[in-house]
Design an enzyme around this catalytic site. Structure first.
Site, PDB file in Angstrom:
ATOM      1  N   VAL A  49       6.777   2.052  10.821  1.00 26.17           N
ATOM      2  CA  VAL A  49       6.246   3.499  11.067  1.00 26.17           C
ATOM      3  C   VAL A  49       7.417   4.149  12.146  1.00 26.17           C
ATOM      4  CG1 VAL A  49       4.572   4.273  12.782  1.00 26.17           C
ATOM      5  CG2 VAL A  49       4.009   2.765  11.184  1.00 26.17           C
TER       6      VAL A  49
ATOM      7  N   PHE B  14      -9.324   6.854  -3.544  1.00 31.80           N
ATOM      8  CA  PHE B  14      -9.650   5.562  -2.809  1.00 31.80           C
ATOM      9  C   PHE B  14     -11.169   5.116  -3.617  1.00 31.80           C
ATOM     10  CE2 PHE B  14      -6.688   4.075   0.148  1.00 31.80           C
ATOM     11  CZ  PHE B  14      -5.890   5.104   0.217  1.00 31.80           C
TER      12      PHE B  14
ATOM     13  N   ALA C  86     -11.288   0.848  -8.466  1.00 29.13           N
ATOM     14  CA  ALA C  86     -11.590  -0.434  -8.631  1.00 29.13           C
ATOM     15  C   ALA C  86     -10.452  -1.332  -9.112  1.00 29.13           C
ATOM     16  CB  ALA C  86     -12.753  -0.655  -9.501  1.00 29.13           C
TER      17      ALA C  86
ATOM     18  N   CYS D 252      -2.087  -3.353   6.980  1.00 30.49           N
ATOM     19  CA  CYS D 252      -3.180  -2.403   7.739  1.00 30.49           C
ATOM     20  C   CYS D 252      -4.388  -2.679   7.719  1.00 30.49           C
ATOM     21  CB  CYS D 252      -2.937  -0.896   7.722  1.00 30.49           C
ATOM     22  SG  CYS D 252      -1.071  -0.405   7.701  1.00 30.49           S
TER      23      CYS D 252
ATOM     24  N   LYS E 193      -5.820  -6.218   8.709  1.00 29.47           N
ATOM     25  CA  LYS E 193      -5.664  -6.346  10.220  1.00 29.47           C
ATOM     26  C   LYS E 193      -6.619  -5.526  10.891  1.00 29.47           C
ATOM     27  CE  LYS E 193      -1.588  -4.062  12.004  1.00 29.47           C
ATOM     28  NZ  LYS E 193      -2.492  -2.959  12.645  1.00 29.47           N
TER      29      LYS E 193
ATOM     30  N   ARG F 200       2.406  -8.794   2.644  1.00 29.54           N
ATOM     31  CA  ARG F 200       1.379  -8.983   3.839  1.00 29.54           C
ATOM     32  C   ARG F 200       0.031  -8.372   3.315  1.00 29.54           C
ATOM     33  NH1 ARG F 200       3.945  -5.767   8.870  1.00 29.54           N
ATOM     34  NH2 ARG F 200       4.474  -4.562   6.958  1.00 29.54           N
TER      35      ARG F 200
HETATM   36  C1  UGA Z   1      -3.019   2.560   4.947  1.00 29.77           C
HETATM   37  C2  UGA Z   1      -3.516   4.008   4.960  1.00 29.77           C
HETATM   38  O1  UGA Z   1      -3.688   4.460   3.822  1.00 29.77           O
HETATM   39  C3  UGA Z   1      -2.828   4.825   5.786  1.00 29.77           C
HETATM   40  O2  UGA Z   1      -3.442   6.120   6.099  1.00 29.77           O
HETATM   41  C4  UGA Z   1      -2.551   4.281   7.113  1.00 29.77           C
HETATM   42  O3  UGA Z   1      -1.720   4.978   8.197  1.00 29.77           O
HETATM   43  C5  UGA Z   1      -1.889   2.952   6.979  1.00 29.77           C
HETATM   44  O4  UGA Z   1      -2.704   1.906   6.013  1.00 29.77           O
HETATM   45  C6  UGA Z   1      -1.659   2.383   8.275  1.00 29.77           C
HETATM   46  O5  UGA Z   1      -2.710   1.917   9.056  1.00 29.77           O
HETATM   47  O6  UGA Z   1      -0.329   2.114   8.692  1.00 29.77           O
HETATM   48  P1  UGA Z   1      -1.264   1.570   3.152  1.00 29.77           P
HETATM   49  O7  UGA Z   1      -1.527   0.184   3.792  1.00 29.77           O
HETATM   50  O8  UGA Z   1       0.453   1.655   3.042  1.00 29.77           O
HETATM   51  O9  UGA Z   1      -1.744   2.698   4.081  1.00 29.77           O
HETATM   52  O10 UGA Z   1      -1.882   1.319   1.936  1.00 29.77           O
HETATM   53  P2  UGA Z   1      -2.992   2.302   0.766  1.00 29.77           P
HETATM   54  O11 UGA Z   1      -2.194   2.946  -0.178  1.00 29.77           O
HETATM   55  O12 UGA Z   1      -3.788   2.804   1.885  1.00 29.77           O
HETATM   56  O13 UGA Z   1      -3.550   0.967   0.101  1.00 29.77           O
HETATM   57  C7  UGA Z   1      -4.090  -0.106   0.854  1.00 29.77           C
HETATM   58  C8  UGA Z   1      -4.764  -1.051  -0.426  1.00 29.77           C
HETATM   59  O14 UGA Z   1      -5.808  -0.481  -1.103  1.00 29.77           O
HETATM   60  C9  UGA Z   1      -3.659  -1.607  -1.479  1.00 29.77           C
HETATM   61  O15 UGA Z   1      -3.792  -2.762  -1.532  1.00 29.77           O
HETATM   62  C10 UGA Z   1      -3.920  -0.744  -2.649  1.00 29.77           C
HETATM   63  O16 UGA Z   1      -3.859  -1.457  -3.811  1.00 29.77           O
HETATM   64  C11 UGA Z   1      -5.618  -0.661  -2.437  1.00 29.77           C
HETATM   65  N1  UGA Z   1      -6.210   0.426  -3.170  1.00 29.77           N
HETATM   66  C12 UGA Z   1      -6.100   1.890  -2.652  1.00 29.77           C
HETATM   67  C13 UGA Z   1      -7.276   0.060  -3.911  1.00 29.77           C
HETATM   68  O17 UGA Z   1      -7.658  -0.908  -4.415  1.00 29.77           O
HETATM   69  N2  UGA Z   1      -8.036   1.176  -4.633  1.00 29.77           N
HETATM   70  C14 UGA Z   1      -7.744   2.513  -4.263  1.00 29.77           C
HETATM   71  O18 UGA Z   1      -8.342   3.637  -4.874  1.00 29.77           O
HETATM   72  C15 UGA Z   1      -6.864   2.814  -3.240  1.00 29.77           C
END
Ligand code: UGA
Length: 450
Positions: free
Chosen positions: A12, A250, A253, A261, A264, A328
């Protein structure tokens, strides 16, 4: 143009420093790891983030961006102090604020001009107000500090793009003038400014991450229903997501959510609410469904492959999503633990070649190629949707395997093609590709009979 110091050179902090420089500010990043500072100064970017290395090089060259391990240098004559340090999960689930406190202490000690601290780190509601009153305890009136909550919404792998094209900019402070100054730092980005008090801004961040996590858990729960009824969650998600009140994103499945993020932040929210004497039923349910999704996929694999003793499973992908080397919170780790406990030997390949340190994994064979992982395997799991794993030559891969069993835990492959190649293929949420489920007597009834 403002002078901004960002404390913390993690993902970040680096993105925030580079993007503020990109908006025309003078950005300085303070990072205590001298080796990291040296490598960034010599042009090496320690994290995988599209566009960041180029941006860093460009603005370092123009003189708008610098990094140092020296707090006095970083904090002299600066106007805004941003804190972007980690707030990892403590053993009890709460957010560990020790790095944050250290950073605030550094700001207080070294800042010779600025009295504005903006918190990018994800912190429990009330943290900014608490820090502000601590800082002002013995401060003279002309030296009073303002602590502003300005949370980040940066997704790994698209963080630069997210910073430069935000859905909204949230600024939390009870000082309207300072809020306006902080919002002004984002000029000329075209995004609504949500100007609220600091506790509201802190809550927006937790609520946003938790809501996204529960959206995924919800679709994963419905995906189990689809397996039961013999339909496909992809079709259902399309129909659901086109409701503009719900939205299509989002709703994919799969193996469930992971990362640095969501796990935690949902744990911290759960802990915070429990400590406040409140219930967090929805967030807790989202977490439980997420844990259950790993078990669900493991059960599916065991049913297809048979009992584990002496059998090898190829795990294609290890990171929590593609495009990052971050392990993580990856759902693949508990999946490996579960399969190993069932007696399987696991052979792993991940294109990012992540370094295994304290991941509390059983012994696994780390392979140099997907082919090596697949060789002699009685089953494979596509666990992370890396493009090179999605576009793998599955026709020849099949001949490497002892048994052509494939679980597409990310729903990234074409079921028809895989079946035509002779795979026994299944993916979460697809009742049409999981005939083994229909063989279970309790799963053959109709919905109304169930
Ligand atoms: C997430 C949020 O999307 C950001 O907006 C936020 O700022 C960030 O956390 C943070 O708090 O710093 P990130 O952890 O990089 O970002 O990842 P995401 O792209 O949101 O994905 C999170 C998890 O959900 C991954 O394991 C991804 O594979 C999974 N996911 C995502 C799904 O299983 N299905 C979906 O439709 C979307």
């Amino acid at each position: 143009m403002a002078r901004i110091t960002v404390i913390g050179g993690g993902y970040v902090g680096l993105v925030t420093s580079a993007c503020f420089a990109g908006l025309g500010h003078q950005a300085r990043c303070l990072e205590s790891d001298a080796a990291k500072v040296d490598s960034l100064r010599s042009g090496a970017m320690p994290i995988q983030e599209p566009g960041l290395a180029e941006m860093w090089a460009r603005h370092s060259e123009s003189g708008n961006l610098s990094i140092t391990a020296d707090p006095a240098e970083a904090l002299s004559l600066t106007s805004f102090i941003y804190i972007a340090v980690g707030t990892p999960e403590s053993p009890d689930g709460s957010a560990d604020l020790s790095y944050l406190r250290e950073a605030v202490h550094t700001a207080q000690h070294y800042s010779d001009l600025s009295r504005i601290v903006c918190i990018k780190s994800t912190v429990p509601p009330g943290t900014c107000a608490g820090l502000q009153s601590d800082l002002n305890k013995d401060a003279r009136p002309e030296d009073r500090w303002t602590v502003v909550s300005n949370p980040e919404f940066l997704s790994q792998g698209r963080a630069v793009q997210d910073f430069m094209n935000p859905d909204r900019i949230v600024v939390g402070s009870s000082d309207a003038g300072i809020s306006q100054m902080v919002a002004g730092l984002y000029f000329p980005l075209d995004a609504p400014i949500v100007s609220v008090d600091s506790a509201a801004a802190e809550t927006v961040k937790y609520a946003s991450n938790s809501f996204l996590a529960l959206k995924i858990s919800f679709i994963n729960e419905i995906s189990r229903l689809c397996e039961h009824t013999g339909t496909d969650i992809g079709q259902v998600a399309t129909g659901v997501g086109l409701d503009s009140r719900i939205g299509p994103r989002f709703l994919e499945a799969g193996i469930g959510w992971g990362g640095s993020c969501f796990p935690k932040d949902t744990a911290a929210l759960e802990h915070f609410m429990r400590s406040a004497g409140l219930e967090s039923q929805v967030v807790s349910a989202a977490r439980a469904v997420n844990r259950g999704q790993v078990e669900h996929i493991a059960d599916q694999l065991v049913r297809m492959v048979g009992a584990g003793f002496g059998k090898e499973i190829a795990m294609l992908g290890l990171t929590f999503k593609d495009g990052t080397d971050d392990l993580r919170g990856s759902q693949v780790l508990p999946l490996i633990n579960r399969l190993s406990a069932d007696g399987f030997s696991i052979r792993v390949f991940d294109p990012s070649r992540p370094v295994l340190r304290n991941e509390s994994l059983p012994p696994v064979t780390v392979c140099d190629s997907p082919q090596e992982a697949l060789f002699g395997a009685s089953g494979a799991v596509l666990a992370t949707a890396w493009p090179e794993l999605v576009s793998l030559d599955y026709a020849s891969a099949r001949h490497l395997m002892r048994e052509p069993v494939l679980i597409d835990a990310r729903r990234a492959l074409d079921p028809g093609k895989l079946k035509a190649l002779g795979y026994r293929y299944a993916r979460p949420g697809d009742g049409r590709t999981a005939p083994h489920l229909a063989q279970r007597p309790e799963l053959t009834g109709t919905l109304s009979a169930a």
